[in-house]
Design an enzyme around this catalytic site. Structure first.
Site, PDB file in Angstrom:
ATOM      1  N   ALA A  55       0.806  -1.234   0.000  1.00 31.37           N
ATOM      2  CA  ALA A  55       0.000   0.000   0.000  1.00 31.37           C
ATOM      3  C   ALA A  55       0.833   1.275   0.000  1.00 31.37           C
ATOM      4  O   ALA A  55       0.285   2.358   0.207  1.00 31.37           O
ATOM      5  CB  ALA A  55      -0.936   0.004   1.205  1.00 31.37           C
ATOM      6  N   SER A  56       2.133   1.181  -0.253  1.00 26.81           N
ATOM      7  CA  SER A  56       2.952   2.391  -0.171  1.00 26.81           C
ATOM      8  C   SER A  56       2.909   3.218  -1.451  1.00 26.81           C
ATOM      9  O   SER A  56       3.305   4.389  -1.454  1.00 26.81           O
ATOM     10  CB  SER A  56       4.406   2.028   0.152  1.00 26.81           C
ATOM     11  N   TYR A  69       4.513 -14.187 -14.441  1.00 31.66           N
ATOM     12  CA  TYR A  69       3.523 -13.242 -13.935  1.00 31.66           C
ATOM     13  C   TYR A  69       2.110 -13.675 -14.327  1.00 31.66           C
ATOM     14  O   TYR A  69       1.200 -13.690 -13.491  1.00 31.66           O
ATOM     15  CB  TYR A  69       3.820 -11.843 -14.486  1.00 31.66           C
ATOM     16  N   LYS A  72      -1.008 -14.778 -11.775  1.00 34.44           N
ATOM     17  CA  LYS A  72      -2.269 -14.045 -11.740  1.00 34.44           C
ATOM     18  C   LYS A  72      -3.456 -14.941 -12.097  1.00 34.44           C
ATOM     19  O   LYS A  72      -4.575 -14.733 -11.607  1.00 34.44           O
ATOM     20  CB  LYS A  72      -2.196 -12.835 -12.665  1.00 34.44           C
TER      21      LYS A  72
END
Length: 255
Positions: free
Chosen positions: A12-13, A162, A166
């Site tokens: 969340a940064s 990736y 996902k």
């Protein structure tokens, strides 16, 4: 809204994670802002949540693919907020190859393991430790972060590893939804298309132009497009929705 506990957001940064934290803060949720390395950005987000959104917030740093760290994340949030209303799993990595596609035969096995560790194990472990708490509450929400490539299988510049991670997340979401529904816990996901974030900045203008031509709405997504969708899925308006992965891609994929 009626406040029913805090929200833990992994990754969340910055980017989608930061925008989601701020969107939920504006809606009155206390927020735990998880970060891996970027402490300064996480603390800045916490300050905005406290000063502008007027909600309780704190930052937690660490590798949540490590079991002890993931457990500590959930324990600290539960102690701080009393209850955890939602876990939003956004943390992930998307390796790039100077904008070039990473084919299966060119994928480094160590990088494959890293992607699976961060994107899957780093999602599974916080879920594992928040679920018993939510079961006791007989209420809760889990949001997962997939991708358009989890639907299409097209790996593009992100690579086979990736896309595989996902795609797995979509089935993890379905499985947890079936397991946890009887306890009043909803599990949903989001599958963004091309969202303008630091993760998508390494692609050439020629490539982005070609992608834009394939998107019916003729624009790239913004972090707030995803954040508002997550806020909807956490709201009572979505109270009868579980097991769904919401496509947020401007029509690039319609399935």
């Amino acid at each position: 809204m009626t406040q029913r506990g805090g929200v833990v957001i992994t990754g969340a940064s910055g980017g989608i994670g930061r925008e989601t934290a701020l969107e939920l803060g504006r809606r009155g949720y206390p927020v735990c802002v998880h970060y891996f390395k970027d402490r300064d950005s996480a603390e800045q987000t916490v300050n905005v949540l406290k000063d502008e959104c007027k909600v309780d917030a704190f930052a937690f740093g660490g590798d949540i693919a490590d079991e002890n760290t993931a457990k500590m994340l959930i324990d600290q949030a539960a102690e701080r907020f009393g209850t955890i209303y939602a876990l939003v799993c956004i943390a992930g990595i998307s390796p790039k190859n100077n904008g070039n596609r990473i084919f299966t035969e060119d994928t480094d096995p160590d990088q494959w393991d890293l992607v699976m560790r961060v994107n899957l194990r780093g999602m599974f472990l916080p879920c594992k430790y928040v679920i018993p708490l939510m079961k006791r509450q007989r209420e809760g929400n889990i949001i997962t972060m997939s991708s358009i490539v989890g639907r299409t299988g097209w790996s593009g510049p992100a690579g086979t590893h990736y896309a595989a991670s996902k795609g797995a997340i979509i089935n993890l979401t379905r499985t947890m939804a079936k397991e946890l529904g009887p306890y009043g816990i909803r599990v949903n996901g989001v599958a963004p298309g091309w969202i303008t974030t630091p993760l998508t900045q390494s692609i050439s203008s020629a490539q982005t132009g070609a992608i834009l031509e394939e998107i019916p709405l003729r624009r790239f997504g913004r972090p707030e497009d995803v954040a508002k969708s997550i806020a909807f899925l956490l709201s009572s308006d979505a109270g009868y929705i579980t097991g769904v992965t919401l496509d947020i891609n401007g029509g690039w994929y319609i399935g």
